[in-house]
Design an enzyme around this catalytic site. Structure first.
Site, short mmCIF file in Angstrom:
data_model
loop_
_atom_site.label_atom_id
_atom_site.label_comp_id
_atom_site.label_asym_id
_atom_site.label_seq_id
_atom_site.Cartn_x
_atom_site.Cartn_y
_atom_site.Cartn_z
N HIS A 1 -1.98 -5.35 1.57
CA HIS A 1 -2.77 -4.22 1.08
C HIS A 1 -3.41 -4.57 -0.27
O HIS A 1 -2.79 -5.22 -1.10
CB HIS A 1 -1.89 -2.97 0.94
CG HIS A 1 -2.70 -1.72 0.77
ND1 HIS A 1 -3.23 -1.37 -0.45
CD2 HIS A 1 -3.13 -0.79 1.65
CE1 HIS A 1 -3.93 -0.25 -0.31
NE2 HIS A 1 -3.88 0.12 0.96
N GLY B 1 -9.60 5.20 -1.36
CA GLY B 1 -9.32 6.26 -2.33
C GLY B 1 -10.53 6.68 -3.15
O GLY B 1 -10.40 7.37 -4.15
N LYS C 1 1.72 5.61 0.56
CA LYS C 1 1.80 5.02 -0.79
C LYS C 1 2.97 5.67 -1.55
O LYS C 1 3.97 6.02 -0.94
CB LYS C 1 0.46 5.16 -1.51
CG LYS C 1 -0.69 4.67 -0.61
CD LYS C 1 -2.00 4.56 -1.30
CE LYS C 1 -3.06 4.11 -0.29
NZ LYS C 1 -4.36 3.87 -0.88
N SER D 1 -10.89 5.83 2.95
CA SER D 1 -11.43 7.19 2.97
C SER D 1 -11.72 7.73 4.37
O SER D 1 -12.70 8.44 4.57
CB SER D 1 -12.67 7.29 2.08
OG SER D 1 -12.34 6.96 0.73
N ASN E 1 -0.68 5.70 5.51
CA ASN E 1 -0.09 4.95 4.40
C ASN E 1 0.14 5.95 3.27
O ASN E 1 -0.79 6.33 2.58
CB ASN E 1 -1.06 3.83 3.97
CG ASN E 1 -0.53 3.06 2.78
OD1 ASN E 1 0.62 3.22 2.38
ND2 ASN E 1 -1.39 2.22 2.19
N GLU F 1 -3.85 -2.91 -2.87
CA GLU F 1 -3.11 -2.48 -4.07
C GLU F 1 -1.99 -3.46 -4.40
O GLU F 1 -1.70 -3.71 -5.57
CB GLU F 1 -2.57 -1.05 -3.86
CG GLU F 1 -3.68 -0.02 -3.95
CD GLU F 1 -3.45 1.24 -3.14
OE1 GLU F 1 -2.31 1.54 -2.76
OE2 GLU F 1 -4.45 1.95 -2.86
N GLU G 1 -9.91 -3.03 5.38
CA GLU G 1 -10.04 -1.99 4.36
C GLU G 1 -10.92 -2.49 3.22
O GLU G 1 -10.42 -3.13 2.29
CB GLU G 1 -8.66 -1.62 3.81
CG GLU G 1 -7.70 -1.10 4.85
CD GLU G 1 -6.62 -0.23 4.21
OE1 GLU G 1 -6.47 0.91 4.64
OE2 GLU G 1 -5.95 -0.69 3.26
N GLY H 1 -4.94 6.69 4.10
CA GLY H 1 -4.15 6.95 2.91
C GLY H 1 -4.08 8.44 2.61
O GLY H 1 -3.29 9.18 3.21
N GLY H 2 -4.93 8.90 1.71
CA GLY H 2 -4.91 10.28 1.24
C GLY H 2 -4.80 11.32 2.34
O GLY H 2 -3.99 12.26 2.25
#
Ligand code: PGA
Length: 250
Positions: A94, A172, A12, A212, A10, A96, A166, A233-234
């Site tokens: 999600h 994050g 983002k 994470s 993802n 967010e 999640e 993600g990251g």
């Protein structure tokens, strides 16, 4: 039928066009042909990345879609537009989107149904905030999220949906759920799917863990029976991090 293992990224709101292309080229050159990879990319890169990954084991996901079919919604993107440029999946629910764009389960259900109607598959995200986890009511919280959205799908729609658990406190933050915490929630989610859609569909549903995920923890998380891969993600923004996560899920 064995359920499929998946690693989804993802991105983002990250990466410019050149960086996006380079990253996908790097991932293609890893040649993990047996892996199933989905990349959740910004709308503007979908068409070119769908062409670039055509015929490979990488599928492309949008990170959102609008909840109406078409019309006077300046700036919005419809499911039909997404389908027509080669999008395979759309990520919905999600945390967010729930937090910053006030999306609730009713809206998420509407988007999911619209996406399925257009022939898109869905990655449906759920998960509890820290306060709920600390109070020990995460199972009830997620059950409630699912009851209002995922569990209202038809059986056919459920078959074309991947679930991502999640926990919000792990997204994050560098704080990961332990493999046992993930397994316990995934088992709970699978039981809920089974109660609604039957054991066969539950057994075939891929349930991913997100929050994470990194090379150092991927293998342990993915080793659990009900953890079928990850939504990352990251660490999906760099081939040298995402590659080992893909390998950990082979
Ligand atoms: P993270 O994000 O891996 O950076 O925690 C996961 C996600 O939001 O899907």
């Amino acid at each position: 039928m064995k359920r499929r293992r998946v690693v989804a990224g993802n991105w983002k709101m990250n990466l410019n066009s050149l960086e996006a292309n380079d990253l996908v080229q790097d991932l293609l050159s890893l040649k993990h042909e047996s892996a199933r990879i989905i990349l959740g990319v910004p709308f503007v890169y979908i068409a070119s990345l769908a062409r670039l990954t055509n015929g490979s084991n990488i599928e492309i996901a949008a990170q959102n879609c609008h909840h109406e079919q078409k019309g006077a919604y300046t700036g919005e993107i419809s499911v039909e537009m997404l389908k027509s440029i080669g999008t395979d999946y759309v990520i919905l629910g999600h945390s967010e989107r729930r937090e910053y764009f006030n999306e609730d389960d009713t809206l998420i259900l509407q988007k999911m149904q619209l996406a399925h109607e257009a022939g898109l598959k869905v990655i449906y995200c759920c998960g509890e905030p820290l306060s709920v986890r600390e109070a020990g009511s995460q199972n009830e919280f997620v059950q409630n999220q699912l009851a209002q959205s995922l569990l209202k799908l038809s059986a056919e729609e459920m078959k074309n949906t991947i679930v991502a658990y999640e926990p919000i406190w792990a997204i994050g933050t560098g704080k990961t759920a332990t493999a046992d915490q993930a397994q316990s929630m995934h088992q709970h989610i699978r039981q809920l799917i089974s109660a609604q859609f039957g054991q066969e569909i539950a057994d075939q549903s891929s349930i991913l863990y997100g929050g994470s995920v990194k090379p150092a923890n991927a293998e342990e998380l993915f080793s659990k029976d009900d953890v079928d891969g990850g939504l990352v993600g990251g660490a999906s923004l760099k081939a040298e991090l995402f590659g080992p996560i893909i390998e950990a899920n082979l």
